[in-house]
Write an enzyme that holds these catalytic residues in place. Structure first.
Site, PDB file in Angstrom:
ATOM      1  N   THR A 260       0.849  -1.133   0.075  1.00 30.44           N
ATOM      2  CA  THR A 260       0.060   0.099   0.006  1.00 30.44           C
ATOM      3  C   THR A 260       0.799   1.118  -0.088  1.00 30.44           C
ATOM      4  OG1 THR A 260      -1.701  -1.245   1.275  1.00 30.44           O
ATOM      5  CG2 THR A 260      -2.068   1.217   1.338  1.00 30.44           C
TER       6      THR A 260
ATOM      7  N   LYS B  52      -7.226   1.358  -2.984  1.00 30.66           N
ATOM      8  CA  LYS B  52      -6.962   0.715  -1.483  1.00 30.66           C
ATOM      9  C   LYS B  52      -7.195   1.828  -0.677  1.00 30.66           C
ATOM     10  CE  LYS B  52      -4.769  -1.792   1.567  1.00 30.66           C
ATOM     11  NZ  LYS B  52      -5.503  -2.915   2.213  1.00 30.66           N
TER      12      LYS B  52
ATOM     13  N   LYS C 140      -0.002   4.750   8.600  1.00 31.44           N
ATOM     14  CA  LYS C 140       0.498   5.170   7.195  1.00 31.44           C
ATOM     15  C   LYS C 140      -0.357   5.442   6.145  1.00 31.44           C
ATOM     16  CE  LYS C 140       1.776   1.943   4.914  1.00 31.44           C
ATOM     17  NZ  LYS C 140       1.368   0.807   3.839  1.00 31.44           N
TER      18      LYS C 140
HETATM   19  N1  LIG Z   1      -0.829  -7.092   7.245  1.00 26.26           N
HETATM   20  C1  LIG Z   1      -1.672  -6.910   6.561  1.00 26.26           C
HETATM   21  O1  LIG Z   1      -2.855  -7.381   7.204  1.00 26.26           O
HETATM   22  C2  LIG Z   1      -1.958  -6.042   5.184  1.00 26.26           C
HETATM   23  C3  LIG Z   1      -2.979  -6.008   4.490  1.00 26.26           C
HETATM   24  C4  LIG Z   1      -3.091  -5.565   3.243  1.00 26.26           C
HETATM   25  C5  LIG Z   1      -1.995  -4.629   2.942  1.00 26.26           C
HETATM   26  N2  LIG Z   1      -0.938  -4.683   3.714  1.00 26.26           N
HETATM   27  C6  LIG Z   1       0.284  -3.745   3.023  1.00 26.26           C
HETATM   28  O2  LIG Z   1       1.046  -4.684   2.478  1.00 26.26           O
HETATM   29  C7  LIG Z   1       2.329  -4.181   2.827  1.00 26.26           C
HETATM   30  C8  LIG Z   1       3.162  -5.038   3.797  1.00 26.26           C
HETATM   31  O3  LIG Z   1       2.520  -5.364   4.876  1.00 26.26           O
HETATM   32  P1  LIG Z   1       3.152  -6.217   6.189  1.00 26.26           P
HETATM   33  O4  LIG Z   1       2.028  -6.521   7.163  1.00 26.26           O
HETATM   34  O5  LIG Z   1       3.524  -7.664   5.357  1.00 26.26           O
HETATM   35  O6  LIG Z   1       4.299  -5.513   6.566  1.00 26.26           O
HETATM   36  P2  LIG Z   1       5.621  -6.155   7.426  1.00 26.26           P
HETATM   37  O7  LIG Z   1       5.311  -7.760   8.011  1.00 26.26           O
HETATM   38  O8  LIG Z   1       6.032  -4.892   8.310  1.00 26.26           O
HETATM   39  O9  LIG Z   1       7.022  -6.454   6.246  1.00 26.26           O
HETATM   40  C9  LIG Z   1       7.362  -5.402   5.703  1.00 26.26           C
HETATM   41  C10 LIG Z   1       8.339  -5.965   4.504  1.00 26.26           C
HETATM   42  O10 LIG Z   1       8.896  -4.730   3.906  1.00 26.26           O
HETATM   43  C11 LIG Z   1      10.284  -4.817   4.055  1.00 26.26           C
HETATM   44  N3  LIG Z   1      10.896  -3.373   3.982  1.00 26.26           N
HETATM   45  C12 LIG Z   1      10.340  -2.430   4.915  1.00 26.26           C
HETATM   46  N4  LIG Z   1      11.490  -1.504   4.760  1.00 26.26           N
HETATM   47  C13 LIG Z   1      12.195  -1.742   3.730  1.00 26.26           C
HETATM   48  C14 LIG Z   1      13.254  -1.261   2.747  1.00 26.26           C
HETATM   49  N5  LIG Z   1      13.542   0.087   3.157  1.00 26.26           N
HETATM   50  N6  LIG Z   1      13.833  -1.890   1.898  1.00 26.26           N
HETATM   51  C15 LIG Z   1      13.669  -3.117   1.675  1.00 26.26           C
HETATM   52  N7  LIG Z   1      12.688  -3.945   2.372  1.00 26.26           N
HETATM   53  C16 LIG Z   1      12.026  -2.976   3.360  1.00 26.26           C
HETATM   54  C17 LIG Z   1      10.498  -5.548   5.197  1.00 26.26           C
HETATM   55  O11 LIG Z   1      11.927  -6.202   5.259  1.00 26.26           O
HETATM   56  P3  LIG Z   1      12.610  -6.376   6.752  1.00 26.26           P
HETATM   57  O12 LIG Z   1      12.206  -7.725   7.140  1.00 26.26           O
HETATM   58  O13 LIG Z   1      14.173  -6.238   6.511  1.00 26.26           O
HETATM   59  O14 LIG Z   1      12.330  -5.579   7.776  1.00 26.26           O
HETATM   60  C18 LIG Z   1       9.426  -6.852   5.271  1.00 26.26           C
HETATM   61  O15 LIG Z   1       9.902  -7.692   4.334  1.00 26.26           O
HETATM   62  C19 LIG Z   1       2.248  -2.793   3.611  1.00 26.26           C
HETATM   63  O16 LIG Z   1       2.226  -1.744   2.409  1.00 26.26           O
HETATM   64  C20 LIG Z   1       0.924  -2.880   4.132  1.00 26.26           C
HETATM   65  O17 LIG Z   1       0.227  -1.582   4.226  1.00 26.26           O
HETATM   66  C21 LIG Z   1      -0.866  -5.301   4.908  1.00 26.26           C
END
Ligand SMILES: NC(=O)c1ccc[n+]([C@@H]2O[C@H](COP(=O)([O-])OP(=O)(O)OC[C@H]3O[C@@H](n4cnc5c(N)ncnc54)[C@H](OP(=O)(O)O)[C@@H]3O)[C@@H](O)[C@H]2O)c1
Length: 293
Positions: A95, A170, A239
């Protein structure tokens, strides 16, 4: 079709596992290498770098925290877009907001790479089941070429227009999710303050006129905030609301509910809940509410 997936967080890992289980030759990369182990166990090859992954992929998916993370991985001379072969499709499912999506699409086009913004609605459980909903912006031919991959991850793919359309939709969906989350927290804590058991109150909410998949799958997070696994961090929802408000501001469109939900998430993050599931807003209400010290 060789698929690469970058970002093995809460969402990216189950998505990688589904792609591997569906038989796609899959390469993965994560900034923190320790998180790649479970994807390798599921059958994925772990690349040494994101550009290396891009060189060998027909479709590259990113599932990263925010727009800054996506830009840092995709953009610039050392980024994924520079490393992709012409004709590659890059699908960002994070997102990130429509401005970043349009910027990245323009940079991708300069490399003869098709970019789709395809953020998803649904959380970890739906990612595991492949029943997310994708909102897609980008060129129609790339959407059709990407559909077999998207179909493994999502049960519905809505193509909404050119670059940025998926990202904008989204944010609209997440206003609804954030408002629902805040409303559940307030309804639940009101019932609790009247002496009703938390689980009983939740059963009623889940059977009420506004029962929804969201109300059902957040049950553990609301009932057992200390032990339920984090599905979506409070900082990520904050965010998303910031992005929604920044899209609305120049148009003069007021978003009072989104604004209030963002302010409450701000308070939750400041109180130490940034990495907690966003259902933590109920905990903040309890700590602020009647009888709170
Ligand atoms: N969780 C949900 O329910 C959900 C649902 C719909 C959409 N989303 C969206 O999907 C996305 C991922 O969500 P998530 O819950 O999976 O987040 P998350 O568990 O916090 O994972 C974030 C990922 O981004 C990587 N990352 C962060 N900063 C980075 C950088 N500067 N360079 C390279 N990699 C980086 C992290 O790597 P590291 O492991 O190295 O930190 C990790 O692989 C977000 O945009 C979120 O808003 C989430």
């Amino acid at each position: 079709m060789n698929v690469g997936l970058i970002g093995l967080g809460h969402m990216g890992l189950p998505m990688a596992c589904r792609l591997a289980a569906a038989g796609f030759p899959l390469t993965v990369w994560n900034r923190s290498p320790g998180r790649a182990g479970p994807a390798a166990t599921a059958g994925a090859t772990v690349a040494a770098s994101a550009p290396e992954l891009a060189e060998n992929s027909d479709v590259v998916i990113t599932m990263l925290a925010n727009g800054a993370a996506v830009r840092s991985v995709l953009s610039g001379p050392d980024g994924v877009l520079s490393a992709c072969r012409p004709g590659t499709i890059v699908i960002d499912m994070s997102t990130i907001g429509p401005v970043a999506a349009r910027d990245i699409a323009a940079e991708a086009a300069a490399h003869d790479v098709a970019f789709l913004d395809a953020p998803v609605s649904g959380s970890v459980a739906l990612a595991e089941q492949g029943t997310l909903t994708a909102m897609v912006g980008g060129p129609p031919d790339a959407v059709e070429r990407a559909r077999p991959v998207l179909a493994v991850l999502t049960r519905a793919q809505f193509h909404l227009g050119p670059a940025g359309a998926g990202a904008a939709m989204k944010l609209a969906v997440n206003i609804l999710i954030a408002a629902s989350n805040q409303a559940i927290a307030e309804a639940l804590t009101l019932a609790e303050s009247a002496g009703i058991r938390r689980a009983d109150a939740y059963d009623v909410l889940a059977s009420s006129a506004v029962a929804s998949p969201f109300v059902s799958y957040k049950r553990e997070a609301f009932l057992h905030p200390d032990t339920a696994p984090v599905a979506f961090a409070a900082a990520l929802m904050r965010k998303d609301l910031d992005l929604a408000l920044s899209v609305a501001a120049p148009t003069g469109l007021p978003l009072p509910v989104a604004s209030a939900a963002r302010d409450f998430l701000d308070a939750a993050c400041a109180a130490g809940y940034a990495e907690a599931d966003f259902a933590c807003v109920a905990e903040l209400l309890r700590h602020q509410g009647p009888g709170a010290g």
